[in-house]
Motif scaffolding. Structure first.
Motif, short mmCIF file in Angstrom:
data_model
loop_
_atom_site.label_atom_id
_atom_site.label_comp_id
_atom_site.label_asym_id
_atom_site.label_seq_id
_atom_site.Cartn_x
_atom_site.Cartn_y
_atom_site.Cartn_z
N VAL A 105 0.88 -1.17 0.00
CA VAL A 105 0.00 0.00 0.00
C VAL A 105 0.91 1.22 0.00
CG1 VAL A 105 -1.85 1.23 1.20
CG2 VAL A 105 -1.74 -1.28 1.31
N PRO A 106 1.17 1.81 -1.17
CA PRO A 106 2.10 2.95 -1.25
C PRO A 106 1.65 4.18 -0.46
CG PRO A 106 1.74 2.00 -3.41
CD PRO A 106 0.74 1.37 -2.49
N ASP A 107 0.32 4.44 -0.47
CA ASP A 107 -0.20 5.60 0.24
C ASP A 107 -1.58 5.27 0.78
OD1 ASP A 107 -1.03 8.01 1.28
OD2 ASP A 107 -0.71 9.16 -0.55
N ALA A 108 -1.65 4.91 2.05
CA ALA A 108 -2.90 4.50 2.66
C ALA A 108 -3.95 5.61 2.66
CB ALA A 108 -2.66 4.01 4.08
N HIS A 109 -3.52 6.87 2.65
CA HIS A 109 -4.48 7.98 2.59
C HIS A 109 -5.27 7.95 1.28
CE1 HIS A 109 -2.92 11.14 5.71
NE2 HIS A 109 -3.10 9.96 6.24
N SER A 110 -4.65 7.45 0.23
CA SER A 110 -5.29 7.42 -1.10
C SER A 110 -5.99 6.10 -1.39
CB SER A 110 -4.24 7.66 -2.19
OG SER A 110 -3.63 8.91 -1.99
N ASP A 111 -5.92 5.16 -0.49
CA ASP A 111 -6.50 3.83 -0.68
C ASP A 111 -7.80 3.76 0.12
OD1 ASP A 111 -7.10 1.01 -0.41
OD2 ASP A 111 -5.03 0.59 -1.01
N ARG B 91 1.32 5.51 6.53
CA ARG B 91 0.90 5.83 5.16
C ARG B 91 1.35 4.73 4.20
NH1 ARG B 91 0.56 11.60 3.73
NH2 ARG B 91 -0.08 10.84 1.70
N PHE B 92 2.60 4.26 4.39
CA PHE B 92 3.16 3.21 3.53
C PHE B 92 3.18 1.88 4.28
CE2 PHE B 92 6.92 0.62 2.57
CZ PHE B 92 6.68 0.32 1.24
N TYR B 93 2.82 0.79 3.58
CA TYR B 93 2.86 -0.55 4.17
C TYR B 93 3.28 -1.55 3.10
CZ TYR B 93 1.34 -5.03 6.03
OH TYR B 93 1.32 -6.33 6.46
N ALA B 94 4.13 -2.48 3.47
CA ALA B 94 4.47 -3.61 2.60
C ALA B 94 4.60 -4.84 3.48
CB ALA B 94 5.78 -3.36 1.86
N GLY B 95 4.03 -5.97 3.02
CA GLY B 95 4.07 -7.19 3.82
C GLY B 95 4.17 -8.44 2.99
N ALA B 96 4.93 -9.40 3.53
CA ALA B 96 5.07 -10.72 2.91
C ALA B 96 4.52 -11.75 3.90
CB ALA B 96 6.53 -11.01 2.59
N CYS C 60 6.32 -7.32 7.98
CA CYS C 60 5.90 -6.10 7.31
C CYS C 60 6.77 -4.92 7.71
CB CYS C 60 4.44 -5.80 7.61
SG CYS C 60 4.10 -5.65 9.37
N VAL C 61 6.77 -3.94 6.83
CA VAL C 61 7.43 -2.66 7.09
C VAL C 61 6.40 -1.57 6.82
CG1 VAL C 61 9.77 -3.45 6.61
CG2 VAL C 61 8.39 -2.57 4.74
N PHE C 62 6.49 -0.50 7.58
CA PHE C 62 5.54 0.59 7.37
C PHE C 62 6.17 1.90 7.83
CE2 PHE C 62 4.51 -2.31 10.73
CZ PHE C 62 4.24 -1.58 11.86
N ASP C 63 5.56 2.97 7.34
CA ASP C 63 6.16 4.27 7.53
C ASP C 63 5.08 5.35 7.54
OD1 ASP C 63 9.19 5.11 7.39
OD2 ASP C 63 8.06 6.71 6.41
N PRO C 64 5.29 6.45 8.24
CA PRO C 64 4.32 7.54 8.19
C PRO C 64 4.39 8.34 6.90
CG PRO C 64 6.05 8.04 9.79
CD PRO C 64 6.31 6.66 9.28
N ALA C 65 5.41 8.11 6.08
CA ALA C 65 5.52 8.81 4.79
C ALA C 65 5.09 7.88 3.66
CB ALA C 65 6.96 9.27 4.56
N ALA C 66 4.33 8.41 2.73
CA ALA C 66 3.91 7.63 1.56
C ALA C 66 5.11 7.39 0.64
CB ALA C 66 2.83 8.39 0.80
N ARG C 67 4.99 6.38 -0.20
CA ARG C 67 6.01 6.07 -1.20
C ARG C 67 5.33 5.92 -2.55
NH1 ARG C 67 10.47 1.99 1.40
NH2 ARG C 67 10.86 3.22 3.26
#
Length: 169
Positions: free
Chosen positions: A95-101, A116-121, A135-142
């Protein structure tokens, strides 16, 4: 206080079998295990995110058994991004930008600008059940998830599973 609307993950079709696989895995007995903690820290470092976790989804909870950048422990499955990973474990979840999803835009973690950003396997059991995710996640979108990031998380998921299998023999 306003009403927030977001889309919690659905339950996998194989949920009963998946829950039994979680119980058999022993993952929930390994909260804050030093090796799993080091794997979470490695994921955070290698993916350049503020946070990373090894998360097991069980019943109504998401258990962060290892984490970097946030506390381990139980969190609600309803707000979990990892709950979405286990529904379609054959797919790397990004999810590159959760605000936009629309699935996540009003999720409390997103609304509070924590995520804002999430990636998970997925963390796959020997009998092919998705137990949770690394998973990795961040408050900044990617702009998206790169191939190296995807491959690294998939490799760390496999390493986590190998370690748990060996540790609990």
């Amino acid at each position: 206080m306003g009403i927030t609307i977001y889309q919690p993950s659905s339950l996998p079709a194989n949920e009963a079998g998946r829950e039994k696989a979680v119980e058999r895995s022993g993952f929930l007995t390994m909260i804050q295990d030093p090796v799993l903690q080091s794997i979470a820290l490695q994921a955070r470092r290698e993916c350049g995110t503020a946070m990373a976790a090894i998360s097991i989804v069980y019943k109504d909870w998401q258990y962060l058994v290892a984490a970097a950048g946030l506390p381990t422990g139980p969190y609600s499955r309803r707000t979990s991004f990892c709950g979405h990973v286990i529904v379609e474990p054959a797919t790397f979840f990004c999810v590159p930008d959760a605000h936009s999803d629309l699935r996540f835009a009003n999720n409390p973690a997103v609304s509070d600008d924590q995520l804002r950003f999430y990636a998970g396997a997925p963390l796959m059991s020997d009998d092919d059940f998705a137990l949770g995710a690394i998973c990795v996640f961040d408050p900044a979108a990617r702009h998206g998830c790169g191939v190296q990031e995807r491959d690294r998380l998939i490799a760390l998921a496999a390493r986590s599973m190998d370690y748990v299998r060996a540790a609990l023999r």
